[in-house]
Design an enzyme around this catalytic site. Structure first.
Site, PDB file in Angstrom:
ATOM      1  N   ASP A   1      -3.865  -8.249   5.196  1.00  0.00           N
ATOM      2  CA  ASP A   1      -2.618  -9.024   5.064  1.00  0.00           C
ATOM      3  C   ASP A   1      -2.543 -10.122   6.114  1.00  0.00           C
ATOM      4  O   ASP A   1      -1.773 -11.074   5.965  1.00  0.00           O
ATOM      5  CB  ASP A   1      -1.372  -8.133   5.108  1.00  0.00           C
ATOM      6  CG  ASP A   1      -1.325  -7.168   6.271  1.00  0.00           C
ATOM      7  OD1 ASP A   1      -2.400  -6.727   6.729  1.00  0.00           O
ATOM      8  OD2 ASP A   1      -0.211  -6.834   6.727  1.00  0.00           O
TER       9      ASP A   1
ATOM     10  N   HIS B   1      -5.508  -8.981  14.384  1.00  0.00           N
ATOM     11  CA  HIS B   1      -5.566  -7.753  13.570  1.00  0.00           C
ATOM     12  C   HIS B   1      -6.391  -8.057  12.328  1.00  0.00           C
ATOM     13  O   HIS B   1      -6.146  -9.065  11.653  1.00  0.00           O
ATOM     14  CB  HIS B   1      -4.127  -7.368  13.207  1.00  0.00           C
ATOM     15  CG  HIS B   1      -3.958  -6.102  12.452  1.00  0.00           C
ATOM     16  ND1 HIS B   1      -4.899  -5.091  12.409  1.00  0.00           N
ATOM     17  CD2 HIS B   1      -2.911  -5.649  11.685  1.00  0.00           C
ATOM     18  CE1 HIS B   1      -4.439  -4.095  11.662  1.00  0.00           C
ATOM     19  NE2 HIS B   1      -3.250  -4.417  11.209  1.00  0.00           N
TER      20      HIS B   1
ATOM     21  N   ASP C   1       1.537  -6.472  14.241  1.00  0.00           N
ATOM     22  CA  ASP C   1       2.411  -5.619  13.414  1.00  0.00           C
ATOM     23  C   ASP C   1       3.614  -5.061  14.193  1.00  0.00           C
ATOM     24  O   ASP C   1       4.689  -4.844  13.613  1.00  0.00           O
ATOM     25  CB  ASP C   1       1.612  -4.432  12.856  1.00  0.00           C
ATOM     26  CG  ASP C   1       0.817  -4.793  11.605  1.00  0.00           C
ATOM     27  OD1 ASP C   1       1.088  -5.838  10.990  1.00  0.00           O
ATOM     28  OD2 ASP C   1      -0.086  -4.022  11.260  1.00  0.00           O
TER      29      ASP C   1
ATOM     30  N   TYR D   1      10.136   0.080   8.944  1.00  0.00           N
ATOM     31  CA  TYR D   1       8.766  -0.347   9.264  1.00  0.00           C
ATOM     32  C   TYR D   1       8.113   0.608  10.263  1.00  0.00           C
ATOM     33  O   TYR D   1       6.980   1.048  10.083  1.00  0.00           O
ATOM     34  CB  TYR D   1       8.816  -1.773   9.822  1.00  0.00           C
ATOM     35  CG  TYR D   1       7.462  -2.409   9.984  1.00  0.00           C
ATOM     36  CD1 TYR D   1       6.887  -3.148   8.956  1.00  0.00           C
ATOM     37  CD2 TYR D   1       6.738  -2.259  11.162  1.00  0.00           C
ATOM     38  CE1 TYR D   1       5.646  -3.720   9.102  1.00  0.00           C
ATOM     39  CE2 TYR D   1       5.498  -2.824  11.314  1.00  0.00           C
ATOM     40  CZ  TYR D   1       4.954  -3.561  10.279  1.00  0.00           C
ATOM     41  OH  TYR D   1       3.708  -4.110  10.431  1.00  0.00           O
TER      42      TYR D   1
ATOM     43  N   GLU E   1      -6.608  -6.342   9.486  1.00  0.00           N
ATOM     44  CA  GLU E   1      -6.127  -5.890   8.177  1.00  0.00           C
ATOM     45  C   GLU E   1      -5.933  -7.102   7.269  1.00  0.00           C
ATOM     46  O   GLU E   1      -5.456  -8.163   7.720  1.00  0.00           O
ATOM     47  CB  GLU E   1      -4.826  -5.080   8.313  1.00  0.00           C
ATOM     48  CG  GLU E   1      -4.499  -4.358   7.014  1.00  0.00           C
ATOM     49  CD  GLU E   1      -3.404  -3.294   7.134  1.00  0.00           C
ATOM     50  OE1 GLU E   1      -2.749  -3.207   8.183  1.00  0.00           O
ATOM     51  OE2 GLU E   1      -3.218  -2.550   6.146  1.00  0.00           O
TER      52      GLU E   1
ATOM     53  N   HIS F   1       0.812  -1.220   0.000  1.00  0.00           N
ATOM     54  CA  HIS F   1       0.000   0.000   0.000  1.00  0.00           C
ATOM     55  C   HIS F   1       0.850   1.277   0.000  1.00  0.00           C
ATOM     56  O   HIS F   1       0.675   2.181   0.807  1.00  0.00           O
ATOM     57  CB  HIS F   1      -1.107   0.006   1.064  1.00  0.00           C
ATOM     58  CG  HIS F   1      -0.729  -0.211   2.503  1.00  0.00           C
ATOM     59  ND1 HIS F   1       0.254   0.478   3.135  1.00  0.00           N
ATOM     60  CD2 HIS F   1      -1.266  -1.030   3.435  1.00  0.00           C
ATOM     61  CE1 HIS F   1       0.324   0.104   4.392  1.00  0.00           C
ATOM     62  NE2 HIS F   1      -0.570  -0.813   4.604  1.00  0.00           N
TER      63      HIS F   1
ATOM     64  N   HIS G   1       5.177  -9.732  10.690  1.00  0.00           N
ATOM     65  CA  HIS G   1       6.005  -9.615   9.482  1.00  0.00           C
ATOM     66  C   HIS G   1       7.471  -9.781   9.888  1.00  0.00           C
ATOM     67  O   HIS G   1       7.890  -9.288  10.948  1.00  0.00           O
ATOM     68  CB  HIS G   1       5.875  -8.230   8.838  1.00  0.00           C
ATOM     69  CG  HIS G   1       4.485  -7.867   8.404  1.00  0.00           C
ATOM     70  ND1 HIS G   1       3.892  -8.377   7.277  1.00  0.00           N
ATOM     71  CD2 HIS G   1       3.577  -7.018   8.941  1.00  0.00           C
ATOM     72  CE1 HIS G   1       2.677  -7.860   7.140  1.00  0.00           C
ATOM     73  NE2 HIS G   1       2.458  -7.031   8.148  1.00  0.00           N
TER      74      HIS G   1
ATOM     75  N   HIS H   1      -1.513  -0.759  15.026  1.00  0.00           N
ATOM     76  CA  HIS H   1      -1.756  -0.281  13.686  1.00  0.00           C
ATOM     77  C   HIS H   1      -3.195   0.172  13.508  1.00  0.00           C
ATOM     78  O   HIS H   1      -3.415   1.277  13.097  1.00  0.00           O
ATOM     79  CB  HIS H   1      -1.374  -1.322  12.614  1.00  0.00           C
ATOM     80  CG  HIS H   1      -1.321  -0.706  11.236  1.00  0.00           C
ATOM     81  ND1 HIS H   1      -1.486  -1.418  10.104  1.00  0.00           N
ATOM     82  CD2 HIS H   1      -1.157   0.589  10.856  1.00  0.00           C
ATOM     83  CE1 HIS H   1      -1.397  -0.585   9.050  1.00  0.00           C
ATOM     84  NE2 HIS H   1      -1.185   0.630   9.493  1.00  0.00           N
TER      85      HIS H   1
HETATM   86 FE1  FEO Z   1      -1.568  -3.645   9.836  1.00  0.00          FE
HETATM   87 FE2  FEO Z   1       0.485  -6.111   8.705  1.00  0.00          FE
HETATM   88  O1  FEO Z   1      -1.116  -5.173   8.888  1.00  0.00           O
END
Ligand code: FEO
Length: 399
Positions: free
Chosen positions: A81, A77, A163, A191, A79, A23, A222, A144
């Site tokens: 991903d 989370h 995250d 990050y 989101e 993104h 991640h 996040h």
């Molecule tokens: Fe806020 Fe890795 O998603």
């Protein structure tokens, strides 16, 4: 392919070697979507992966346990991903209950058809016994998104941090001690700058809560797992969370006929002359530099100058793009000034200054504007302005 984090806790995620745009965040080293499987009397899957990689996740899980035997799926989370594979996972795990906080459930119900899913809604302080291990839940809003949560296994002192503490870093290494430090910390800082910089207070609060837990292992959503350098990572987060400045100045610019470029170089020369070897001074042409890199530099810069000539009565589009991105990330504790050239029209340098004002940058001087081609006296004025940047950096970060 799965990989044991500790006995009974396995990484079952997906390494996305080829993603280069997350993104808008330029992920030069790719990324990973980390999911973890806790094997116990009641097996639990913690987080999932992006939707296209659901089959990879389920294959990794199936190497360890039948999906039908999974009892709990934790969503830290919403989101996509991390939640994108949930529809496939919940279909493959018919005996699983989804564990998340109420805000997360609300968001999941917008993204997906959750009508057939069983939910266990949790909040900070709630826990879930899997058998030998317990999952404890800690809401960490705005690390996040508002529904962000972390999950803690006290028996292993292991935190699934979501995250927070992540890196967009695709690697065959799974742990912090299996990858080069220089790359790991660059990506961890990048990050924070590009994902978390605007959430200063919530992230600081979450880091304080994590310190109290005294984790031995932190498993983010991640990048690699922290097991050898947990304290160092927490210490760095304490600095990054507040955009703590270091002895660094940055000059960023766009240029049309090299006049603003000449001004930028003179500003840099002044900063170097004033700061000497104690100062880290850097120059970036915004059309040769990603916003991702600029944000990373801004995280800990003490003072900066941003320059644009006037084009059609306003600033150059690439500088507008860079400053719009930086404004959204809200870098705190910064000082600087705007500069640039102009011809018969006005507006470029002034518009840059307006951006700096909206970013609440402490202005070290009024906007520095020079007509057409900088004269020797004009370049001297730029050098003097560069000295201001260096003096401020040395003042806030004494040698
Ligand atoms: Fe806020 Fe890795 O998603």
């Amino acid at each position: 392919m799965n990989r044991a984090i500790v006995d009974g806790v396995h990484w079952v995620g997906f390494v996305d070697w080829n993603i280069r745009d997350f993104h808008g965040y330029v992920t030069e080293r790719g990324s990973s979507y980390n999911a973890y499987l806790v094997l116990d009397r009641e097996p639990a899957l913690v987080d999932t992966v992006k939707a296209p990689y659901a089959a990879d996740l389920l294959r990794n899980v199936s190497e360890l346990v039948k999906p039908a035997d999974i009892r709990w799926v934790v969503c830290n989370h919403a989101e996509p991903d991390h939640s994108g594979a949930l529809p496939a996972v919940m279909a493959a795990c018919p005996n699983a209950t989804l564990v998340c906080d109420q805000k997360c459930k609300d968001v999941l119900a917008i993204y997906y058809d959750v009508s057939a899913w069983k939910f266990r809604i949790v909040k900070t302080g709630d826990s879930l016994s899997l058998g030998r291990r317990t999952l404890e839940f800690i809401e960490t809003p705005m690390t996040h998104w508002p529904e962000s949560m972390a999950t803690w296994i006290p028996q292993d002192r292991l935190l699934f941090s979501m995250d927070a503490f992540g890196q967009h870093y695709a690697t065959s290494g799974r742990f912090d001690d299996e990858v080069p430090d220089s790359v790991l910390y660059f990506e961890a800082k990048t990050y924070v700058a590009n994902i978390l910089m605007l959430y200063t207070m919530p992230v600081a609060k979450a880091v304080a809560a994590v310190r109290k837990l005294d984790p031995a292992i932190i498993c983010p959503s991640h990048g690699v797992v922290w097991r050898s350098q947990v304290k160092r990572m927490l210490d760095l987060y304490d600095q990054w969370d507040v955009c703590k400045p270091v002895r660094k100045v940055v000059v960023m610019y766009d240029t049309m006929w090299k006049s603003t470029e000449a001004m930028a170089e003179a500003v840099l020369q002044g900063a170097i002359a004033e700061g000497g070897p104690a100062l880290d001074a850097k120059l970036f042409h915004v059309r040769a530099t990603t916003g991702t890199r600029l944000a990373t530099e801004m995280l800990d810069v003490a003072a900066f100058a941003a320059g644009s000539p006037t084009l059609n009565g306003t600033l150059m589009p690439a500088m507008a793009d860079a400053l719009t991105y930086l404004k959204g990330l809200r870098p705190a504790n910064k000082a600087g000034f705007a500069f640039g050239s102009f011809g018969w029209g006005r507006g470029g340098p002034e518009e840059v200054e307006h951006y700096l004002q909206t970013m609440k940058v402490e202005l070290l001087r009024p906007v520095l504007k020079l007509p057409y081609k900088p004269s020797p006296a004009g370049l001297d004025e730029c050098r003097e302005a560069g000295r201001l940047l260096a003096r401020h950096a040395l003042k806030v970060c004494p040698v």
